[in-house]
Scaffold this motif. Structure first.
Motif, PDB file in Angstrom:
ATOM      1  N   PRO A 379      19.763 -32.250  41.576  1.00  0.00           N
ATOM      2  CA  PRO A 379      20.144 -31.285  40.543  1.00  0.00           C
ATOM      3  C   PRO A 379      21.323 -31.810  39.738  1.00  0.00           C
ATOM      4  CG  PRO A 379      20.113 -30.272  42.735  1.00  0.00           C
ATOM      5  CD  PRO A 379      19.941 -31.728  42.940  1.00  0.00           C
ATOM      6  N   SER A 380      21.378 -31.459  38.463  1.00  0.00           N
ATOM      7  CA  SER A 380      22.515 -31.896  37.654  1.00  0.00           C
ATOM      8  C   SER A 380      23.747 -31.114  38.098  1.00  0.00           C
ATOM      9  CB  SER A 380      22.235 -31.683  36.171  1.00  0.00           C
ATOM     10  OG  SER A 380      22.682 -30.405  35.778  1.00  0.00           O
ATOM     11  N   LYS A 381      24.908 -31.713  37.852  1.00  0.00           N
ATOM     12  CA  LYS A 381      26.144 -31.090  38.334  1.00  0.00           C
ATOM     13  C   LYS A 381      26.395 -29.752  37.657  1.00  0.00           C
ATOM     14  CE  LYS A 381      28.810 -35.163  39.415  1.00  0.00           C
ATOM     15  NZ  LYS A 381      29.083 -36.117  38.354  1.00  0.00           N
ATOM     16  N   ASN A 383      24.160 -27.640  35.918  1.00  0.00           N
ATOM     17  CA  ASN A 383      23.148 -26.588  35.819  1.00  0.00           C
ATOM     18  C   ASN A 383      22.072 -26.792  36.896  1.00  0.00           C
ATOM     19  OD1 ASN A 383      21.080 -24.887  35.133  1.00  0.00           O
ATOM     20  ND2 ASN A 383      21.107 -25.399  32.948  1.00  0.00           N
ATOM     21  N   PRO A 384      21.959 -25.861  37.839  1.00  0.00           N
ATOM     22  CA  PRO A 384      20.991 -26.022  38.933  1.00  0.00           C
ATOM     23  C   PRO A 384      19.539 -25.994  38.463  1.00  0.00           C
ATOM     24  CG  PRO A 384      22.127 -23.880  39.071  1.00  0.00           C
ATOM     25  CD  PRO A 384      22.745 -24.626  37.940  1.00  0.00           C
ATOM     26  N   GLU A 386      18.522 -27.822  36.152  1.00  0.00           N
ATOM     27  CA  GLU A 386      18.270 -29.144  35.574  1.00  0.00           C
ATOM     28  C   GLU A 386      18.356 -30.214  36.654  1.00  0.00           C
ATOM     29  OE1 GLU A 386      20.003 -28.710  31.037  1.00  0.00           O
ATOM     30  OE2 GLU A 386      21.285 -29.556  32.580  1.00  0.00           O
ATOM     31  N   THR A 402      12.666 -28.027  37.850  1.00  0.00           N
ATOM     32  CA  THR A 402      13.033 -27.795  39.238  1.00  0.00           C
ATOM     33  C   THR A 402      11.892 -28.215  40.159  1.00  0.00           C
ATOM     34  OG1 THR A 402      12.361 -25.512  38.885  1.00  0.00           O
ATOM     35  CG2 THR A 402      14.731 -25.924  38.914  1.00  0.00           C
ATOM     36  N   LYS A 405      11.920 -33.691  42.803  1.00  0.00           N
ATOM     37  CA  LYS A 405      13.041 -33.760  43.750  1.00  0.00           C
ATOM     38  C   LYS A 405      13.627 -35.176  43.768  1.00  0.00           C
ATOM     39  CE  LYS A 405       9.990 -34.783  47.621  1.00  0.00           C
ATOM     40  NZ  LYS A 405       8.949 -35.309  46.741  1.00  0.00           N
TER      41      LYS A 405
END
Ligand code: 5AD
Ligand code: SF4
Length: 427
Positions: A379-381, A383-384, A386, A402, A405
């Motif tokens: 996941p991007s720092k 925004n979960p 993204e 999402t 993985k």
């Protein structure tokens, strides 16, 4: 490199029954793996030693150890602080269990012997990365170059290459356990050379190719190339394999020939630019990144301008930029006064950083509209909703998704960018 050394240390200590904790209050042994390349790195460690000492006040039995380059450089001076029980240099990690056994009150232990053979080749590092996607593999240790500003040859000793069979085994092992990317590490990978018992030799290009052929699903990166040594063979090998990421870290240090001579880099600006031209002719999309030192001994305003102009000429995709920090015992410390005023160093460094910020943004803008295959890191720092991952050129891509993985390969199209990130969509 220090992350990987720490992984080696964990492996050696795990064999002795030690478990790893990141909670300091819980630790029986606290080790700080240190860097000496600039003074501010060492100053941070002195701060940490104070912090560890506070632990000792409430828990006198806790062992505090300094390992790595600062241990090698400062040796007994660290013990003299009376706040440290253990000092171990980069080639003495196999002796850590014994040193730890021998520690007693008022009996600190030290081993700072450098070796001509140690590569920890047979040790399986305990991976401490967090994403489970990308692993470091050391292919050599030490450095024989003696750039005049650099402390590394003194703290890490002479160059030696690791047996390629152990490198390939490690790469296959990490791939089998789910990793999708390996980064081969050495101070100067271009001088990697292994001589087999049968007289055959393996150079870095050969090694890189062997790792590249392990699987189409395993990417390979490496660091660091030396501009004086990067060969056509290596560049052409990179061009031949999709699994070798198209990013070369090629530290220029300065754009001025006079500075390059004083730095003992043993290439000229023209030679460097020729290497860049060769890279671009074989791999037009290859990212080129660099290291730059501002304010080296005797650097004139013109020398500084030469650095800015080579940055523009190459159009670096990214750079690590530093003020010159005099390191005791180096050729520069012995031969040239550290004579650039701190405020001049600071000003030149900020000009370099400002220019690089603009170049990084320009480089990212050139990628808008392109489609990249990226390796998802998680996941991007920010925004979960993204995910993020790197393209072959090492740029960080972020995209809404999402479903995938960490460890998946996905294709993304670049829609927009900042100086640091490419904003993308799944293709
Ligand atoms: N001062 C500032 N930067 C240094 N580096 C190495 N030694 C010094 C020093 N004494 C930088 C170089 C090198 C990077 C790892 O650190 O740019 O490429
Ligand atoms: Fe230091 Fe030069 Fe060796 Fe790099 S190549 S580690 S800068 S001596």
């Amino acid at each position: 490199m220090n992350v990987n050394d720490t992984e080696v240390i964990f492996s050696i200590l795990a064999d002795e029954g030690y478990d790893r904790t990141e909670v300091m209050d819980e630790a029986d042994v606290i080790l700080a793996n240190t860097c000496s390349v600039r003074d501010n790195a060492e100053q941070r460690i002195w701060g940490r030693i104070e912090q560890f000492h506070q632990q000792k006040k409430t828990r006198p039995e806790v062992v505090v150890g300094i390992v790595g380059c600062m241990a090698e450089r400062l040796k007994d001076a660290l013990l003299d602080s009376r706040k440290v029980d253990l000092v171990a240099g980069p080639d003495s990690y196999r002796s850590l269990p014994q040193l730890l056994r021998d520690i007693a009150p008022d009996r600190p232990q030290i081993n700072v012997l450098l070796s001509h053979e140690e590569t920890y080749g047979d040790i399986r590092p305990v991976r401490i990365d967090r994403n489970g996607v990308s692993a470091f593999i050391s292919i050599m240790r030490g450095c024989n170059n003696v750039c005049s500003y650099c402390v590394v040859p003194y703290t890490r000793g002479a160059e030696r290459s690791r047996d390629p069979r152990t490198i390939l085994r490690e790469a296959c092992d990490v791939f089998a356990s789910g990793y999708k990317e390996v980064t081969l590490l050495g101070q100067n990978v271009d001088s990697y050379l292994w001589k087999g018992e049968d007289g055959t030799t393996v150079d870095f290009a050969d090694l890189l190719e062997q790792v590249a052929l392990i699987s189409p699903e395993l990417r390979v990166r490496y660091s660091t190339s030396h501009p004086k040594d990067i060969s056509d063979k290596l560049i052409e090998t990179m061009g031949r394999h999709d699994t070798i990421c198209k990013c070369i870290h090629l530290p220029v240090q300065s754009g001025s020939d006079a500075m390059l001579v004083k730095m003992r880099r043993r290439y000229t600006r023209a030679w460097y630019l020729d290497r860049v031209a060769k890279i671009r002719s074989v791999m037009p999309d290859c990212a080129i990144t660099t290291d730059i030192i501002a304010g080296f001994c005797g650097e004139t305003e013109q020398d500084h301008q030469d650095t800015l102009s080579i940055m523009r000429e190459v159009g670096y995709d990214a750079a690590f930029m530093f003020q010159y920090s005099e390191r005791p015992g180096t050729l520069a410390a012995r031969n040239y006064p550290d004579d650039i005023a701190p405020e001049v160093k600071t000003r030149r460094l900020s000009e370099i950083i400002e220019l690089q910020n603009a170049l990084s943004l320009e480089s990212n803008r050139r990628d808008v509209g392109k489609v990249f295959r990226i390796l998802v890191e998680g996941p991007s720092k920010r925004n979960p909703a993204e995910l993020c991952g790197r393209a072959s050129n090492n740029k960080m891509c972020v995209f809404p998704d999402t479903a995938h993985k960490a460890g998946d390969y996905v294709d993304v199209e670049v829609l927009s960018c900042t100086q640091a990130t490419l904003m993308c969509r799944l293709v």
